[in-house]
Design a protein around this motif. Sequence first.
Motif, PDB file in Angstrom:
ATOM      1  N   LEU A 121       2.679  -1.439  -4.409  1.00 24.72           N
ATOM      2  CA  LEU A 121       1.331  -1.242  -4.942  1.00 24.72           C
ATOM      3  C   LEU A 121       0.524  -0.280  -4.074  1.00 24.72           C
ATOM      4  CD1 LEU A 121       0.661  -4.926  -6.013  1.00 24.72           C
ATOM      5  CD2 LEU A 121       0.850  -2.943  -7.553  1.00 24.72           C
ATOM      6  N   VAL A 122       0.718  -0.355  -2.765  1.00 27.30           N
ATOM      7  CA  VAL A 122       0.071   0.611  -1.867  1.00 27.30           C
ATOM      8  C   VAL A 122       0.574   2.021  -2.192  1.00 27.30           C
ATOM      9  CG1 VAL A 122      -0.147   1.403   0.526  1.00 27.30           C
ATOM     10  CG2 VAL A 122      -0.404  -1.026  -0.009  1.00 27.30           C
ATOM     11  N   ALA A 123       1.886   2.182  -2.329  1.00 33.48           N
ATOM     12  CA  ALA A 123       2.471   3.494  -2.635  1.00 33.48           C
ATOM     13  C   ALA A 123       1.918   4.057  -3.943  1.00 33.48           C
ATOM     14  CB  ALA A 123       3.992   3.397  -2.705  1.00 33.48           C
ATOM     15  N   ALA A 124       1.604   3.164  -4.886  1.00 32.42           N
ATOM     16  CA  ALA A 124       1.050   3.601  -6.168  1.00 32.42           C
ATOM     17  C   ALA A 124      -0.433   3.925  -6.083  1.00 32.42           C
ATOM     18  CB  ALA A 124       1.286   2.513  -7.218  1.00 32.42           C
ATOM     19  N   GLY A 125      -1.036   3.725  -4.899  1.00 36.14           N
ATOM     20  CA  GLY A 125      -2.438   4.072  -4.706  1.00 36.14           C
ATOM     21  C   GLY A 125      -3.416   2.997  -5.147  1.00 36.14           C
ATOM     22  N   CYS A 126      -2.942   1.774  -5.296  1.00 35.38           N
ATOM     23  CA  CYS A 126      -3.799   0.693  -5.796  1.00 35.38           C
ATOM     24  C   CYS A 126      -4.722   0.083  -4.741  1.00 35.38           C
ATOM     25  CB  CYS A 126      -2.940  -0.414  -6.394  1.00 35.38           C
ATOM     26  SG  CYS A 126      -1.959   0.143  -7.801  1.00 35.38           S
ATOM     27  N   GLY A 127      -4.421   0.287  -3.471  1.00 34.63           N
ATOM     28  CA  GLY A 127      -5.241  -0.293  -2.415  1.00 34.63           C
ATOM     29  C   GLY A 127      -4.506  -0.271  -1.095  1.00 34.63           C
ATOM     30  N   LEU A 128      -5.076  -0.983  -0.117  1.00 30.98           N
ATOM     31  CA  LEU A 128      -4.493  -1.100   1.220  1.00 30.98           C
ATOM     32  C   LEU A 128      -4.006  -2.523   1.416  1.00 30.98           C
ATOM     33  CD1 LEU A 128      -7.411   0.518   3.291  1.00 30.98           C
ATOM     34  CD2 LEU A 128      -5.595   1.689   2.039  1.00 30.98           C
ATOM     35  N   THR A 129      -3.125  -2.727   2.380  1.00 28.46           N
ATOM     36  CA  THR A 129      -2.712  -4.066   2.763  1.00 28.46           C
ATOM     37  C   THR A 129      -2.373  -4.069   4.247  1.00 28.46           C
ATOM     38  OG1 THR A 129      -1.421  -6.007   2.070  1.00 28.46           O
ATOM     39  CG2 THR A 129      -0.204  -3.929   2.304  1.00 28.46           C
ATOM     40  N   THR A 130      -2.332  -5.249   4.816  1.00 33.96           N
ATOM     41  CA  THR A 130      -1.921  -5.364   6.210  1.00 33.96           C
ATOM     42  C   THR A 130      -0.435  -5.682   6.262  1.00 33.96           C
ATOM     43  OG1 THR A 130      -2.495  -7.716   6.264  1.00 33.96           O
ATOM     44  CG2 THR A 130      -4.171  -6.148   7.018  1.00 33.96           C
ATOM     45  N   VAL A 131       0.199  -5.234   7.334  1.00 37.31           N
ATOM     46  CA  VAL A 131       1.618  -5.533   7.563  1.00 37.31           C
ATOM     47  C   VAL A 131       1.835  -5.696   9.061  1.00 37.31           C
ATOM     48  CG1 VAL A 131       2.514  -4.329   5.516  1.00 37.31           C
ATOM     49  CG2 VAL A 131       2.238  -3.077   7.635  1.00 37.31           C
ATOM     50  N   PRO A 132       2.830  -6.501   9.434  1.00 32.68           N
ATOM     51  CA  PRO A 132       3.172  -6.536  10.853  1.00 32.68           C
ATOM     52  C   PRO A 132       3.841  -5.220  11.241  1.00 32.68           C
ATOM     53  CG  PRO A 132       4.648  -7.951   9.580  1.00 32.68           C
ATOM     54  CD  PRO A 132       3.622  -7.420   8.626  1.00 32.68           C
ATOM     55  N   ALA A 133       3.717  -4.860  12.494  1.00 33.81           N
ATOM     56  CA  ALA A 133       4.298  -3.602  12.976  1.00 33.81           C
ATOM     57  C   ALA A 133       5.790  -3.524  12.699  1.00 33.81           C
ATOM     58  CB  ALA A 133       4.014  -3.441  14.467  1.00 33.81           C
ATOM     59  N   SER A 134       6.464  -4.666  12.658  1.00 35.79           N
ATOM     60  CA  SER A 134       7.919  -4.685  12.465  1.00 35.79           C
ATOM     61  C   SER A 134       8.348  -4.298  11.051  1.00 35.79           C
ATOM     62  CB  SER A 134       8.471  -6.070  12.806  1.00 35.79           C
ATOM     63  OG  SER A 134       7.875  -7.049  11.977  1.00 35.79           O
ATOM     64  N   MET A 135       7.409  -4.153  10.115  1.00 35.41           N
ATOM     65  CA  MET A 135       7.768  -3.793   8.739  1.00 35.41           C
ATOM     66  C   MET A 135       8.140  -2.321   8.596  1.00 35.41           C
ATOM     67  SD  MET A 135       7.754  -6.292   6.541  1.00 35.41           S
ATOM     68  CE  MET A 135       7.590  -5.470   4.982  1.00 35.41           C
ATOM     69  N   GLY A 136       7.950  -1.528   9.637  1.00 34.71           N
ATOM     70  CA  GLY A 136       8.214  -0.097   9.576  1.00 34.71           C
ATOM     71  C   GLY A 136       9.481   0.305   8.838  1.00 34.71           C
ATOM     72  N   PRO A 137      10.652  -0.279   9.174  1.00 37.21           N
ATOM     73  CA  PRO A 137      11.884   0.138   8.500  1.00 37.21           C
ATOM     74  C   PRO A 137      11.926  -0.164   6.996  1.00 37.21           C
ATOM     75  CG  PRO A 137      12.375  -1.039  10.536  1.00 37.21           C
ATOM     76  CD  PRO A 137      10.907  -1.184  10.293  1.00 37.21           C
ATOM     77  N   ALA A 138      11.109  -1.088   6.516  1.00 36.88           N
ATOM     78  CA  ALA A 138      11.145  -1.475   5.103  1.00 36.88           C
ATOM     79  C   ALA A 138      10.098  -0.760   4.261  1.00 36.88           C
ATOM     80  CB  ALA A 138      10.945  -2.983   4.978  1.00 36.88           C
ATOM     81  N   VAL A 139       9.303   0.095   4.874  1.00 40.94           N
ATOM     82  CA  VAL A 139       8.214   0.751   4.162  1.00 40.94           C
ATOM     83  C   VAL A 139       8.780   1.791   3.197  1.00 40.94           C
ATOM     84  CG1 VAL A 139       6.201   2.246   4.452  1.00 40.94           C
ATOM     85  CG2 VAL A 139       6.563   0.327   5.997  1.00 40.94           C
ATOM     86  N   PRO A 140       8.383   1.711   1.922  1.00 41.50           N
ATOM     87  CA  PRO A 140       8.891   2.685   0.949  1.00 41.50           C
ATOM     88  C   PRO A 140       8.222   4.044   1.114  1.00 41.50           C
ATOM     89  CG  PRO A 140       7.311   1.219  -0.101  1.00 41.50           C
ATOM     90  CD  PRO A 140       7.507   0.714   1.309  1.00 41.50           C
ATOM     91  N   GLU A 141       8.839   5.036   0.514  1.00 47.00           N
ATOM     92  CA  GLU A 141       8.261   6.376   0.499  1.00 47.00           C
ATOM     93  C   GLU A 141       6.888   6.288  -0.160  1.00 47.00           C
ATOM     94  OE1 GLU A 141       9.546  10.595  -1.406  1.00 47.00           O
ATOM     95  OE2 GLU A 141      11.131   9.366  -0.523  1.00 47.00           O
ATOM     96  N   GLY A 142       5.954   7.044   0.349  1.00 49.32           N
ATOM     97  CA  GLY A 142       4.617   7.036  -0.225  1.00 49.32           C
ATOM     98  C   GLY A 142       3.648   6.117   0.492  1.00 49.32           C
ATOM     99  N   VAL A 143       4.099   5.492   1.601  1.00 50.13           N
ATOM    100  CA  VAL A 143       3.247   4.586   2.364  1.00 50.13           C
ATOM    101  C   VAL A 143       3.294   4.979   3.832  1.00 50.13           C
ATOM    102  CG1 VAL A 143       2.899   2.196   3.116  1.00 50.13           C
ATOM    103  CG2 VAL A 143       3.638   2.660   0.777  1.00 50.13           C
ATOM    104  N   ARG A 144       2.129   4.980   4.465  1.00 48.39           N
ATOM    105  CA  ARG A 144       2.063   5.145   5.924  1.00 48.39           C
ATOM    106  C   ARG A 144       1.526   3.858   6.517  1.00 48.39           C
ATOM    107  NH1 ARG A 144      -0.272   9.756   8.963  1.00 48.39           N
ATOM    108  NH2 ARG A 144       0.975   8.768  10.560  1.00 48.39           N
ATOM    109  N   VAL A 145       2.151   3.407   7.593  1.00 48.19           N
ATOM    110  CA  VAL A 145       1.710   2.221   8.317  1.00 48.19           C
ATOM    111  C   VAL A 145       1.101   2.704   9.625  1.00 48.19           C
ATOM    112  CG1 VAL A 145       2.438   0.101   9.443  1.00 48.19           C
ATOM    113  CG2 VAL A 145       3.417   0.731   7.230  1.00 48.19           C
ATOM    114  N   ALA A 182      15.271 -10.324  15.089  1.00 47.35           N
ATOM    115  CA  ALA A 182      13.898 -10.165  15.595  1.00 47.35           C
ATOM    116  C   ALA A 182      13.851  -9.262  16.807  1.00 47.35           C
ATOM    117  CB  ALA A 182      13.302 -11.533  15.926  1.00 47.35           C
ATOM    118  N   VAL A 183      14.839  -9.370  17.678  1.00 45.56           N
ATOM    119  CA  VAL A 183      14.893  -8.530  18.877  1.00 45.56           C
ATOM    120  C   VAL A 183      15.191  -7.086  18.489  1.00 45.56           C
ATOM    121  CG1 VAL A 183      16.194  -8.064  20.978  1.00 45.56           C
ATOM    122  CG2 VAL A 183      15.522 -10.401  20.432  1.00 45.56           C
ATOM    123  N   GLY A 184      16.030  -6.890  17.483  1.00 46.08           N
ATOM    124  CA  GLY A 184      16.429  -5.545  17.074  1.00 46.08           C
ATOM    125  C   GLY A 184      15.377  -4.812  16.255  1.00 46.08           C
ATOM    126  N   SER A 185      14.388  -5.543  15.737  1.00 46.99           N
ATOM    127  CA  SER A 185      13.410  -4.853  14.868  1.00 46.99           C
ATOM    128  C   SER A 185      12.247  -4.306  15.643  1.00 46.99           C
ATOM    129  CB  SER A 185      12.891  -5.814  13.797  1.00 46.99           C
ATOM    130  OG  SER A 185      12.159  -6.884  14.359  1.00 46.99           O
TER     131      SER A 185
END
Length: 185
Positions: A121-145, A182-185
């Motif tokens: 939904l963020v990638a589609a431009g619908c709004g912002l959301t919070t994420v933990p820093a560890s979500m970096g590898p799962a972020v889809p194209e079109g989103v900046r964390v 958890a250690v590897g992320s």
Amino acid sequence: MAGIAVTGREDGSSALVRALRAGTLDVALLSSAPPFRAPDAETPALEIEILAERGLRVAVPAGHPLARGEYVDVADLHGRPWIAGPAAAAGESPTLGVWPGLDERPETVLVARDWLAKLALVAAGCGLTTVPASMGPAVPEGVRVLPVRGGPREQRRLLLARLPGPVPGPVAHLAGALRAAAVGS
């Protein structure tokens, strides 16, 4: 160890703690925010292990003006539309998708239970959301964390919880795999 069947379940921390107590889960991954209290007050106390402690970030659409820099100033989060989890939408906890500590009543425009739906939904431009820093590898194209500057530092802990007592082999094996992830992320 062969023959382990792992069934995942996503829910809020309090529901996962109830499932642990009821015996329908062997282990649970819980999120904890300051002041980092115990997940419940029942006895016996749950065995809790901190797997990670990381900063909270904000996810913004890649084409949004806030995405141009290397961080977002907390003042720039005022008046923004937010994509939150169900609890935040019900007024239970403003930290599930909305930046904590805003000095306004944030506007929740969409509610989504899981992280990937929120990020889509963020990638589609619908709004912002919070994420933990560890979500970096799962972020889809079109989103900046991005980190947020100003205001208090927002930390989150990832906890591994279980009932006290002997740990069956398959549960110990799963717990070890969760620790390693958890250690590897």
